[in-house]
Design a protein around this motif. Structure first.
Motif, PDB file in Angstrom:
ATOM      1  N   ASN A   1       0.839  -1.196   0.000  1.00  0.00           N
ATOM      2  CA  ASN A   1       0.000   0.000   0.000  1.00  0.00           C
ATOM      3  C   ASN A   1       0.872   1.243   0.000  1.00  0.00           C
ATOM      4  OD1 ASN A   1      -2.258   1.591   0.101  1.00  0.00           O
ATOM      5  ND2 ASN A   1      -2.735   1.199   2.252  1.00  0.00           N
ATOM      6  N   TRP A   2       0.430   2.282  -0.735  1.00  0.00           N
ATOM      7  CA  TRP A   2       1.068   3.591  -0.721  1.00  0.00           C
ATOM      8  C   TRP A   2       0.134   4.569  -0.024  1.00  0.00           C
ATOM      9  CZ3 TRP A   2       5.962   4.808  -2.345  1.00  0.00           C
ATOM     10  CH2 TRP A   2       6.632   3.838  -3.102  1.00  0.00           C
ATOM     11  N   LEU A   3       0.706   5.445   0.802  1.00  0.00           N
ATOM     12  CA  LEU A   3      -0.088   6.385   1.578  1.00  0.00           C
ATOM     13  C   LEU A   3       0.502   7.773   1.428  1.00  0.00           C
ATOM     14  CD1 LEU A   3      -2.348   6.772   3.767  1.00  0.00           C
ATOM     15  CD2 LEU A   3      -0.535   6.491   5.473  1.00  0.00           C
ATOM     16  N   ALA A   4      -0.357   8.763   1.132  1.00  0.00           N
ATOM     17  CA  ALA A   4       0.092  10.151   1.024  1.00  0.00           C
ATOM     18  C   ALA A   4      -0.113  10.874   2.347  1.00  0.00           C
ATOM     19  CB  ALA A   4      -0.682  10.878  -0.078  1.00  0.00           C
ATOM     20  N   ASP A   5       0.789  11.820   2.642  1.00  0.00           N
ATOM     21  CA  ASP A   5       0.684  12.680   3.820  1.00  0.00           C
ATOM     22  C   ASP A   5       0.517  11.876   5.109  1.00  0.00           C
ATOM     23  OD1 ASP A   5       0.512  15.013   5.318  1.00  0.00           O
ATOM     24  OD2 ASP A   5      -1.661  15.154   5.082  1.00  0.00           O
ATOM     25  N   PRO A   6       1.492  11.019   5.446  1.00  0.00           N
ATOM     26  CA  PRO A   6       1.341  10.180   6.639  1.00  0.00           C
ATOM     27  C   PRO A   6       1.618  10.877   7.963  1.00  0.00           C
ATOM     28  CG  PRO A   6       3.439   9.736   5.592  1.00  0.00           C
ATOM     29  CD  PRO A   6       2.726  10.720   4.702  1.00  0.00           C
ATOM     30  N   ASP A   7       2.194  12.099   7.945  1.00  0.00           N
ATOM     31  CA  ASP A   7       2.474  12.854   9.187  1.00  0.00           C
ATOM     32  C   ASP A   7       3.353  12.061  10.143  1.00  0.00           C
ATOM     33  OD1 ASP A   7       0.726  14.681   8.108  1.00  0.00           O
ATOM     34  OD2 ASP A   7      -0.920  14.225   9.477  1.00  0.00           O
ATOM     35  N   THR A   8       4.421  11.448   9.666  1.00  0.00           N
ATOM     36  CA  THR A   8       5.190  10.576  10.533  1.00  0.00           C
ATOM     37  C   THR A   8       6.197  11.300  11.417  1.00  0.00           C
ATOM     38  OG1 THR A   8       6.744  10.130   8.728  1.00  0.00           O
ATOM     39  CG2 THR A   8       4.941   8.568   9.037  1.00  0.00           C
ATOM     40  N   ILE A   9       6.607  12.508  11.064  1.00  0.00           N
ATOM     41  CA  ILE A   9       7.463  13.284  11.954  1.00  0.00           C
ATOM     42  C   ILE A   9       6.611  14.129  12.898  1.00  0.00           C
ATOM     43  CG2 ILE A   9       9.002  15.299  12.011  1.00  0.00           C
ATOM     44  CD1 ILE A   9      10.550  12.836  11.602  1.00  0.00           C
ATOM     45  N   ALA A  10       5.596  14.774  12.375  1.00  0.00           N
ATOM     46  CA  ALA A  10       4.743  15.628  13.195  1.00  0.00           C
ATOM     47  C   ALA A  10       3.389  15.768  12.522  1.00  0.00           C
ATOM     48  CB  ALA A  10       5.382  17.010  13.377  1.00  0.00           C
ATOM     49  N   PRO A  11       2.325  16.019  13.311  1.00  0.00           N
ATOM     50  CA  PRO A  11       1.018  16.276  12.693  1.00  0.00           C
ATOM     51  C   PRO A  11       1.012  17.635  12.020  1.00  0.00           C
ATOM     52  CG  PRO A  11       0.908  16.681  15.036  1.00  0.00           C
ATOM     53  CD  PRO A  11       2.276  16.113  14.777  1.00  0.00           C
ATOM     54  N   ASN A  12       0.178  17.785  10.994  1.00  0.00           N
ATOM     55  CA  ASN A  12      -0.055  19.109  10.422  1.00  0.00           C
ATOM     56  C   ASN A  12      -0.907  19.896  11.403  1.00  0.00           C
ATOM     57  OD1 ASN A  12       1.155  18.856   7.688  1.00  0.00           O
ATOM     58  ND2 ASN A  12      -0.338  17.208   7.501  1.00  0.00           N
ATOM     59  N   LEU A  13      -0.378  20.990  11.890  1.00  0.00           N
ATOM     60  CA  LEU A  13      -1.124  21.763  12.877  1.00  0.00           C
ATOM     61  C   LEU A  13      -0.834  23.257  12.749  1.00  0.00           C
ATOM     62  CD1 LEU A  13       0.996  22.652  15.360  1.00  0.00           C
ATOM     63  CD2 LEU A  13       0.732  20.264  15.951  1.00  0.00           C
ATOM     64  N   PHE A  14      -1.713  24.032  13.322  1.00  0.00           N
ATOM     65  CA  PHE A  14      -1.521  25.470  13.400  1.00  0.00           C
ATOM     66  C   PHE A  14      -2.086  25.932  14.734  1.00  0.00           C
ATOM     67  CE2 PHE A  14      -5.862  25.118  12.149  1.00  0.00           C
ATOM     68  CZ  PHE A  14      -6.495  26.246  12.656  1.00  0.00           C
ATOM     69  N   GLY A  15      -1.615  27.087  15.183  1.00  0.00           N
ATOM     70  CA  GLY A  15      -2.138  27.550  16.454  1.00  0.00           C
ATOM     71  C   GLY A  15      -1.765  28.982  16.770  1.00  0.00           C
ATOM     72  N   PHE A  16      -2.339  29.434  17.863  1.00  0.00           N
ATOM     73  CA  PHE A  16      -2.061  30.757  18.422  1.00  0.00           C
ATOM     74  C   PHE A  16      -1.676  30.556  19.881  1.00  0.00           C
ATOM     75  CE2 PHE A  16      -5.292  31.072  15.183  1.00  0.00           C
ATOM     76  CZ  PHE A  16      -4.920  32.166  14.417  1.00  0.00           C
ATOM     77  N   ARG A  17      -0.636  31.217  20.315  1.00  0.00           N
ATOM     78  CA  ARG A  17      -0.294  31.200  21.728  1.00  0.00           C
ATOM     79  C   ARG A  17       0.166  32.596  22.129  1.00  0.00           C
ATOM     80  NH1 ARG A  17       4.358  26.814  20.531  1.00  0.00           N
ATOM     81  NH2 ARG A  17       5.717  28.106  19.247  1.00  0.00           N
ATOM     82  N   GLY A  18      -0.097  32.942  23.361  1.00  0.00           N
ATOM     83  CA  GLY A  18       0.239  34.287  23.779  1.00  0.00           C
ATOM     84  C   GLY A  18       0.429  34.408  25.267  1.00  0.00           C
ATOM     85  N   THR A  19       1.029  35.514  25.669  1.00  0.00           N
ATOM     86  CA  THR A  19       1.243  35.823  27.074  1.00  0.00           C
ATOM     87  C   THR A  19       0.919  37.290  27.315  1.00  0.00           C
ATOM     88  OG1 THR A  19       3.562  36.457  26.767  1.00  0.00           O
ATOM     89  CG2 THR A  19       3.106  34.128  27.224  1.00  0.00           C
ATOM     90  N   GLU A  20       0.518  37.568  28.529  1.00  0.00           N
ATOM     91  CA  GLU A  20       0.320  38.950  28.962  1.00  0.00           C
ATOM     92  C   GLU A  20       1.017  39.116  30.306  1.00  0.00           C
ATOM     93  OE1 GLU A  20      -3.161  42.168  30.162  1.00  0.00           O
ATOM     94  OE2 GLU A  20      -3.690  40.096  29.648  1.00  0.00           O
TER      95      GLU A  20
END
Length: 357
Positions: A45-64
């Motif tokens: 089987n061949w699989l595209a975009d397996p995310d084996t190093i890291a998941p595809n993600l996005f985010g916001f983080r902040g400090t006050e």
């Protein structure tokens, strides 16, 4: 009126930012590639975009900065599929929290938060070697008898939670590091009237650094509605140690996963060597031995994983990995491969591109 209200809200936000010494960061990871698996149900089987190093993600983080060493913090983080752009577990389903951090007293947060089986046994345990470990070397195996609630037909995926799974409705405390020692605790409220513990979860972590040596321990117990009406669940515990010797990090880890309803349990023994070949090239060799108890009829699996990652720049890398699993008492199944083998052997190879922003 709507325009005036919008302008007012924007003005208030700008004023707050101007006086509060706050900062907000947008960040993310894009990981794409291809994977080849030798045996998935008897077929390659061949699989595209397996995310084996890291998941595809996005985010916001902040400090006050609130003054006196006290800060307000927040994080909104979600995963998505690079193939179709769809959110995974909701828009911000990976990790979301808000809380307070103090230089002397530690950090207190509340929200949807990943537990200490990941933060202590993976992130702190591997330290600087963490970004170079391929997820195919983490847990899968065909231990369906664990009966972990989740996707149908995959009742043992990431069974010891080392890939990082969030716990909803949880309050988490992390101490400051004192003399190389830090500790954390997390509790999730089940929300069941008249039963404080039903559908609840708890997690604890302990980290100790002395020179080039790191020692880690973690415990997580999550109760699921599907297991004895929320009165039983999956109990995980683990111990880990790592030692940095020049460009090499030597590591060992033990985890135990048990279903408290049916008594099924899997123990995992793992050793790792991470080698910084050059500032740009890193190699990781991992071996793990997984063994089920009598409830699981003594199922066993051995897995060897070799992964390489080469940095093209500070933000972009290419990687590749080779994983081989040999199982007895059940079919082989490597983490992130879409299904188990038809027999006791499975091989997977991947190559990909990782970009961090």
């Amino acid at each position: 009126m709507k325009v005036r209200n919008s302008v007012l809200l924007i003005g208030m936000a700008i004023a707050a930012n101007a006086h509060a010494q706050s900062s907000v960061e947008i960040y993310g990871i894009i990981d794409t590639g291809v994977m080849y698996a030798s045996n998935v149900g008897g077929h390659s089987n061949w699989l595209a975009d397996p995310d084996t190093i890291a998941p595809n993600l996005f985010g916001f983080r902040g400090t006050e900065d609130l003054g006196g060493g006290l800060k307000a913090i927040f994080k909104l983080e979600g995963m998505f599929s690079l193939n179709n752009g769809a959110s995974v577990n909701g828009l911000f389903g990976h990790e979301t929290y808000v809380g307070l951090r103090d230089d002397r007293w530690g950090t207190l947060t509340a929200g949807n938060q990943i537990d200490f089986m990941f933060y202590s046994l993976v992130v702190d345990h591997w330290g600087s070697a963490f970004p170079f470990v391929n997820s195919m070397s983490l847990r899968q195996g065909s231990f369906s008898g664990l009966n972990i609630p989740g996707p149908p037909g995959n009742n043992s995926f990431d069974f010891d939670r080392t890939l990082g799974a969030p716990i909803e409705n949880s309050v988490k405390y992390m101490s400051p590091t004192i003399g190389g020692l830090s500790a954390g605790a997390q509790y999730s409220f089940g929300g069941q009237a008249g039963s404080f513990g039903q559908n609840s979860a708890q997690s604890f972590g302990l980290n100790y650094h002395i020179g080039a040596v790191a020692l880690n321990g973690a415990y997580t117990y999550v109760k699921y509605p599907e297991l004895n009406n929320g009165n039983d669940g999956i109990r995980n515990m683990g111990l880990a140690a790592s030692w940095a010797v020049g460009p090499t990090v030597l590591a060992a880890m033990y985890t135990s996963t048990q279903n408290t309803e049916n008594g099924a349990r899997v123990s995992v023994y793992e050793t790792d060597v991470n080698w910084t070949v050059s500032p740009f090239l890193h190699a990781n060799l991992a071996y793990q031995y997984m063994k089920g108890n009598d409830v699981l009829k003594g199922q066993k699996a051995h897995q060897e994983t070799l992964s390489l990652i080469y940095s093209l720049s500070r933000r972009t890398s290419i990687y590749s990995a080779l994983a081989l699993q040999q199982a007895s008492g059940g079919p082989a199944w490597i983490s992130l491969v879409p299904g188990p083998a038809s027999g006791g052997r499975q091989t997977a190879v991947d190559i990909g591109l990782l970009h961090v922003f």
